[in-house]
Scaffold this motif. Sequence first.
Motif, PDB file in Angstrom:
ATOM      1  N   TRP A  27       0.800  -1.221   0.000  1.00 56.04           N
ATOM      2  CA  TRP A  27       0.000   0.000   0.000  1.00 56.04           C
ATOM      3  C   TRP A  27       0.833   1.271   0.000  1.00 56.04           C
ATOM      4  CZ3 TRP A  27      -4.674   0.101  -1.683  1.00 56.04           C
ATOM      5  CH2 TRP A  27      -5.440  -1.052  -1.618  1.00 56.04           C
ATOM      6  N   THR A  28       2.101   1.183   0.371  1.00 56.70           N
ATOM      7  CA  THR A  28       2.942   2.383   0.344  1.00 56.70           C
ATOM      8  C   THR A  28       3.755   2.489  -0.937  1.00 56.70           C
ATOM      9  OG1 THR A  28       4.713   1.242   1.555  1.00 56.70           O
ATOM     10  CG2 THR A  28       3.149   2.535   2.858  1.00 56.70           C
ATOM     11  N   SER A  29       3.770   1.446  -1.747  1.00 51.55           N
ATOM     12  CA  SER A  29       4.630   1.454  -2.937  1.00 51.55           C
ATOM     13  C   SER A  29       4.020   2.176  -4.133  1.00 51.55           C
ATOM     14  CB  SER A  29       4.987   0.024  -3.343  1.00 51.55           C
ATOM     15  OG  SER A  29       3.818  -0.661  -3.775  1.00 51.55           O
ATOM     16  N   GLY A  30       2.724   2.205  -4.250  1.00 53.28           N
ATOM     17  CA  GLY A  30       2.089   2.818  -5.413  1.00 53.28           C
ATOM     18  C   GLY A  30       1.581   4.210  -5.118  1.00 53.28           C
ATOM     19  N   ASP A  31       0.868   4.738  -6.083  1.00 49.48           N
ATOM     20  CA  ASP A  31       0.289   6.070  -5.928  1.00 49.48           C
ATOM     21  C   ASP A  31      -1.222   5.930  -5.785  1.00 49.48           C
ATOM     22  OD1 ASP A  31      -0.163   8.742  -5.772  1.00 49.48           O
ATOM     23  OD2 ASP A  31       0.500   9.215  -7.794  1.00 49.48           O
ATOM     24  N   PHE A  32      -1.649   5.271  -4.699  1.00 46.62           N
ATOM     25  CA  PHE A  32      -3.065   5.041  -4.486  1.00 46.62           C
ATOM     26  C   PHE A  32      -3.830   6.353  -4.353  1.00 46.62           C
ATOM     27  CE2 PHE A  32      -6.825   4.297  -1.862  1.00 46.62           C
ATOM     28  CZ  PHE A  32      -7.466   3.371  -2.666  1.00 46.62           C
ATOM     29  N   GLY A  33      -3.182   7.387  -3.861  1.00 48.87           N
ATOM     30  CA  GLY A  33      -3.836   8.691  -3.730  1.00 48.87           C
ATOM     31  C   GLY A  33      -4.414   9.176  -5.044  1.00 48.87           C
ATOM     32  N   ARG A  34      -3.688   8.975  -6.118  1.00 46.03           N
ATOM     33  CA  ARG A  34      -4.203   9.364  -7.443  1.00 46.03           C
ATOM     34  C   ARG A  34      -5.407   8.527  -7.826  1.00 46.03           C
ATOM     35  NH1 ARG A  34      -0.075   8.991 -11.963  1.00 46.03           N
ATOM     36  NH2 ARG A  34      -1.907   9.153 -13.261  1.00 46.03           N
ATOM     37  N   ILE A  35      -5.345   7.236  -7.539  1.00 48.97           N
ATOM     38  CA  ILE A  35      -6.454   6.339  -7.851  1.00 48.97           C
ATOM     39  C   ILE A  35      -7.677   6.708  -7.015  1.00 48.97           C
ATOM     40  CG2 ILE A  35      -7.230   3.933  -7.725  1.00 48.97           C
ATOM     41  CD1 ILE A  35      -4.234   3.187  -8.238  1.00 48.97           C
ATOM     42  N   ALA A  36      -7.442   7.027  -5.740  1.00 48.84           N
ATOM     43  CA  ALA A  36      -8.535   7.344  -4.817  1.00 48.84           C
ATOM     44  C   ALA A  36      -9.337   8.558  -5.270  1.00 48.84           C
ATOM     45  CB  ALA A  36      -7.982   7.560  -3.411  1.00 48.84           C
ATOM     46  N   LYS A  37      -8.714   9.481  -5.989  1.00 49.01           N
ATOM     47  CA  LYS A  37      -9.432  10.665  -6.485  1.00 49.01           C
ATOM     48  C   LYS A  37     -10.662  10.249  -7.287  1.00 49.01           C
ATOM     49  CE  LYS A  37      -6.928  14.274  -5.315  1.00 49.01           C
ATOM     50  NZ  LYS A  37      -7.442  15.177  -4.334  1.00 49.01           N
ATOM     51  N   GLY A  38     -10.568   9.150  -8.018  1.00 45.59           N
ATOM     52  CA  GLY A  38     -11.676   8.680  -8.840  1.00 45.59           C
ATOM     53  C   GLY A  38     -12.858   8.168  -8.039  1.00 45.59           C
ATOM     54  N   TYR A  39     -12.663   7.911  -6.763  1.00 48.62           N
ATOM     55  CA  TYR A  39     -13.729   7.391  -5.906  1.00 48.62           C
ATOM     56  C   TYR A  39     -14.413   8.471  -5.077  1.00 48.62           C
ATOM     57  CZ  TYR A  39     -11.513   2.897  -6.882  1.00 48.62           C
ATOM     58  OH  TYR A  39     -10.986   1.802  -7.498  1.00 48.62           O
ATOM     59  N   GLU A  40     -13.916   9.698  -5.133  1.00 50.34           N
ATOM     60  CA  GLU A  40     -14.412  10.751  -4.248  1.00 50.34           C
ATOM     61  C   GLU A  40     -15.909  11.002  -4.394  1.00 50.34           C
ATOM     62  OE1 GLU A  40     -12.029  14.260  -4.643  1.00 50.34           O
ATOM     63  OE2 GLU A  40     -10.325  13.332  -3.623  1.00 50.34           O
ATOM     64  N   LEU A  41     -16.403  11.149  -5.611  1.00 47.32           N
ATOM     65  CA  LEU A  41     -17.819  11.440  -5.816  1.00 47.32           C
ATOM     66  C   LEU A  41     -18.698  10.327  -5.253  1.00 47.32           C
ATOM     67  CD1 LEU A  41     -20.070  13.197  -6.920  1.00 47.32           C
ATOM     68  CD2 LEU A  41     -19.778  12.068  -9.132  1.00 47.32           C
ATOM     69  N   GLY A  42     -18.369   9.077  -5.568  1.00 47.46           N
ATOM     70  CA  GLY A  42     -19.141   7.947  -5.053  1.00 47.46           C
ATOM     71  C   GLY A  42     -19.092   7.866  -3.541  1.00 47.46           C
ATOM     72  N   ALA A  43     -17.942   8.191  -2.970  1.00 45.09           N
ATOM     73  CA  ALA A  43     -17.798   8.164  -1.511  1.00 45.09           C
ATOM     74  C   ALA A  43     -18.665   9.241  -0.874  1.00 45.09           C
ATOM     75  CB  ALA A  43     -16.335   8.348  -1.122  1.00 45.09           C
ATOM     76  N   ASP A  44     -18.656  10.431  -1.452  1.00 42.84           N
ATOM     77  CA  ASP A  44     -19.501  11.514  -0.931  1.00 42.84           C
ATOM     78  C   ASP A  44     -20.975  11.124  -0.985  1.00 42.84           C
ATOM     79  OD1 ASP A  44     -17.402  13.251  -0.327  1.00 42.84           O
ATOM     80  OD2 ASP A  44     -17.535  14.315  -2.245  1.00 42.84           O
ATOM     81  N   GLU A  45     -21.388  10.530  -2.092  1.00 42.82           N
ATOM     82  CA  GLU A  45     -22.789  10.111  -2.241  1.00 42.82           C
ATOM     83  C   GLU A  45     -23.145   9.017  -1.232  1.00 42.82           C
ATOM     84  OE1 GLU A  45     -22.959   9.037  -6.368  1.00 42.82           O
ATOM     85  OE2 GLU A  45     -23.098  11.131  -7.017  1.00 42.82           O
ATOM     86  N   PHE A  46     -22.235   8.077  -1.013  1.00 40.61           N
ATOM     87  CA  PHE A  46     -22.462   7.003  -0.042  1.00 40.61           C
ATOM     88  C   PHE A  46     -22.671   7.573   1.360  1.00 40.61           C
ATOM     89  CE2 PHE A  46     -20.640   4.064   3.117  1.00 40.61           C
ATOM     90  CZ  PHE A  46     -21.516   2.993   2.974  1.00 40.61           C
ATOM     91  N   ILE A  47     -21.782   8.459   1.768  1.00 39.64           N
ATOM     92  CA  ILE A  47     -21.877   9.056   3.104  1.00 39.64           C
ATOM     93  C   ILE A  47     -23.164   9.875   3.231  1.00 39.64           C
ATOM     94  CG2 ILE A  47     -20.831  10.755   4.671  1.00 39.64           C
ATOM     95  CD1 ILE A  47     -19.432   8.004   4.674  1.00 39.64           C
ATOM     96  N   ALA A  48     -23.544  10.581   2.182  1.00 46.03           N
ATOM     97  CA  ALA A  48     -24.786  11.365   2.221  1.00 46.03           C
ATOM     98  C   ALA A  48     -25.992  10.464   2.467  1.00 46.03           C
ATOM     99  CB  ALA A  48     -24.949  12.152   0.922  1.00 46.03           C
TER     100      ALA A  48
END
Length: 90
Positions: free
Chosen positions: A26-47
């Motif tokens: 989990w520390t070797s890749g750039d998961f932060g960049r990948i995670a950006k693509g999940y932001e909208l769905g995550a916001d909708e889920f929490i809402a």
Amino acid sequence: MLTQSNLATDPAREADPLTERVRATWTSGDFGRIAKGYELGADEFIARLDLGPGHSVLDVACGTGNLTLPAARAGASVTGVDIAPNLIEQ
């Protein structure tokens, strides 16, 4: 607020080989960049959860906080933990 647990960084604590392999993954890749693509769905889920003051959330494997941060913005008391300190920093 996302913070790194002192249990994960305690030098006196014996390292578990499996834990270290998982952390390395989990520390070797750039998961932060990948995670950006999940932001909208995550916001909708929490809402949809209708969280607010008085609610408590434990986000295990919170990564960069895609679920943790919107839950906190909704007013919930939130704790996020992750094995990868670089993701928590992001």
